[in-house]
Design a protein around this motif. Sequence first.
Motif, mmCIF file in Angstrom:
data_model
loop_
_atom_site.group_PDB
_atom_site.id
_atom_site.type_symbol
_atom_site.label_atom_id
_atom_site.label_comp_id
_atom_site.label_asym_id
_atom_site.label_seq_id
_atom_site.Cartn_x
_atom_site.Cartn_y
_atom_site.Cartn_z
ATOM 1 N N GLU A 16 42.062 32.559 41.583
ATOM 2 C CA GLU A 16 41.104 31.582 40.936
ATOM 3 C C GLU A 16 39.791 32.628 40.751
ATOM 4 O O GLU A 16 39.402 33.091 41.823
ATOM 5 C CB GLU A 16 40.819 30.395 41.629
ATOM 6 N N PHE A 17 39.033 32.146 39.840
ATOM 7 C CA PHE A 17 37.414 32.939 39.634
ATOM 8 C C PHE A 17 36.609 32.456 40.814
ATOM 9 O O PHE A 17 36.661 31.252 41.127
ATOM 10 C CB PHE A 17 36.982 32.337 38.327
ATOM 11 N N GLY A 18 36.213 33.535 41.568
ATOM 12 C CA GLY A 18 35.213 33.239 42.482
ATOM 13 C C GLY A 18 35.591 32.843 43.819
ATOM 14 O O GLY A 18 34.945 32.658 44.700
ATOM 15 N N SER A 19 37.257 32.996 43.786
ATOM 16 C CA SER A 19 37.783 32.467 45.315
ATOM 17 C C SER A 19 37.838 33.579 46.365
ATOM 18 O O SER A 19 37.328 34.916 46.108
ATOM 19 C CB SER A 19 39.125 32.146 44.734
ATOM 20 N N ARG A 20 38.152 33.393 47.430
ATOM 21 C CA ARG A 20 38.062 34.380 48.705
ATOM 22 C C ARG A 20 39.290 35.558 48.188
ATOM 23 O O ARG A 20 39.210 36.867 48.283
ATOM 24 C CB ARG A 20 38.479 33.906 49.823
ATOM 25 N N ARG B 116 32.665 42.416 42.203
ATOM 26 C CA ARG B 116 31.487 41.808 42.534
ATOM 27 C C ARG B 116 30.757 42.773 43.480
ATOM 28 O O ARG B 116 31.617 43.915 44.001
ATOM 29 C CB ARG B 116 31.912 40.632 43.849
ATOM 30 N N ASP C 287 41.319 35.662 31.278
ATOM 31 C CA ASP C 287 40.815 35.451 32.436
ATOM 32 C C ASP C 287 41.758 35.031 33.590
ATOM 33 O O ASP C 287 41.590 34.828 34.682
ATOM 34 C CB ASP C 287 39.830 34.338 32.462
ATOM 35 N N GLU D 294 40.206 36.272 45.166
ATOM 36 C CA GLU D 294 39.530 37.429 44.105
ATOM 37 C C GLU D 294 38.721 38.419 44.915
ATOM 38 O O GLU D 294 38.705 39.750 44.425
ATOM 39 C CB GLU D 294 38.607 36.380 42.985
ATOM 40 N N PHE D 295 37.925 37.988 45.838
ATOM 41 C CA PHE D 295 37.275 39.081 46.691
ATOM 42 C C PHE D 295 38.194 40.246 47.237
ATOM 43 O O PHE D 295 38.151 41.319 47.116
ATOM 44 C CB PHE D 295 36.361 38.502 47.634
ATOM 45 N N ARG E 164 37.939 40.806 34.912
ATOM 46 C CA ARG E 164 36.831 40.183 35.840
ATOM 47 C C ARG E 164 36.080 41.529 36.171
ATOM 48 O O ARG E 164 36.459 42.320 36.658
ATOM 49 C CB ARG E 164 37.221 39.474 36.563
#
Length: 219
Positions: A76-80, A5, A159, A82-83, A2
């Motif tokens: 999970e994609f786009g989750s906290r 960000r 992914d 992931e950050f 991935r």
Amino acid sequence: MRKIRPSAIVVFLSMLALVLLLAVLSAWCGVGNIPGLGDFRGVAVTAAAVVLVYLYGMLVFRIFMWALPLHDGNIEFGSRQEFIYQVYVLFYLILFNSLIRGGIIPIPIMRLIYLGLGARLGANTYSSGIIYDPSFVTMGANSVVGETALLVPHVIEGDTLGHYFITIGDHVTIGAHAVVLSGVTIGDNAIVAANSLVAKGTRIGSGEIWGGSPARRLK
């Protein structure tokens, strides 16, 4: 894999700038003021600053992970999570991989580095291999990881992204060049033979001997 960000990059670079500032100021104010260094003052300050970058880096990293812990399981994609993972992986890519994969640091000092990065290692337990994601690895007492063996708690498959704990008991031997993947549990007094691949989620019982690729119980 991935994409990281921009927000994670900004947060990491902010913490890295803090680490560098603390390291340089500490080296200059500490080592730089030692009398009698003469022409070696610049070399001594630079060497101290390099060491302090890693020490402050581990401190800031541990504070970040304490405030925003990275949990066991899928991310999970786009989750906290992931950050948090992306900031976490930037610390390793930029700072810590050079320590873990360099192969020039004495093994007793590597034990201290792994402990500083969050590994749980029992008394008289050492690794001459590589422990990735140390905070997801627990090893009991009197265990050893052989030369260039790998403990890999993370999963990156297309992914799919996540971490699963590797738990190793007391008096365990991981042979040279073996690979132990995420979610593996190894009981006390077990042996993983050299050059073996222990698949994800494998459970090795106490006193068992496993070997092969993929590893299976031999005895």
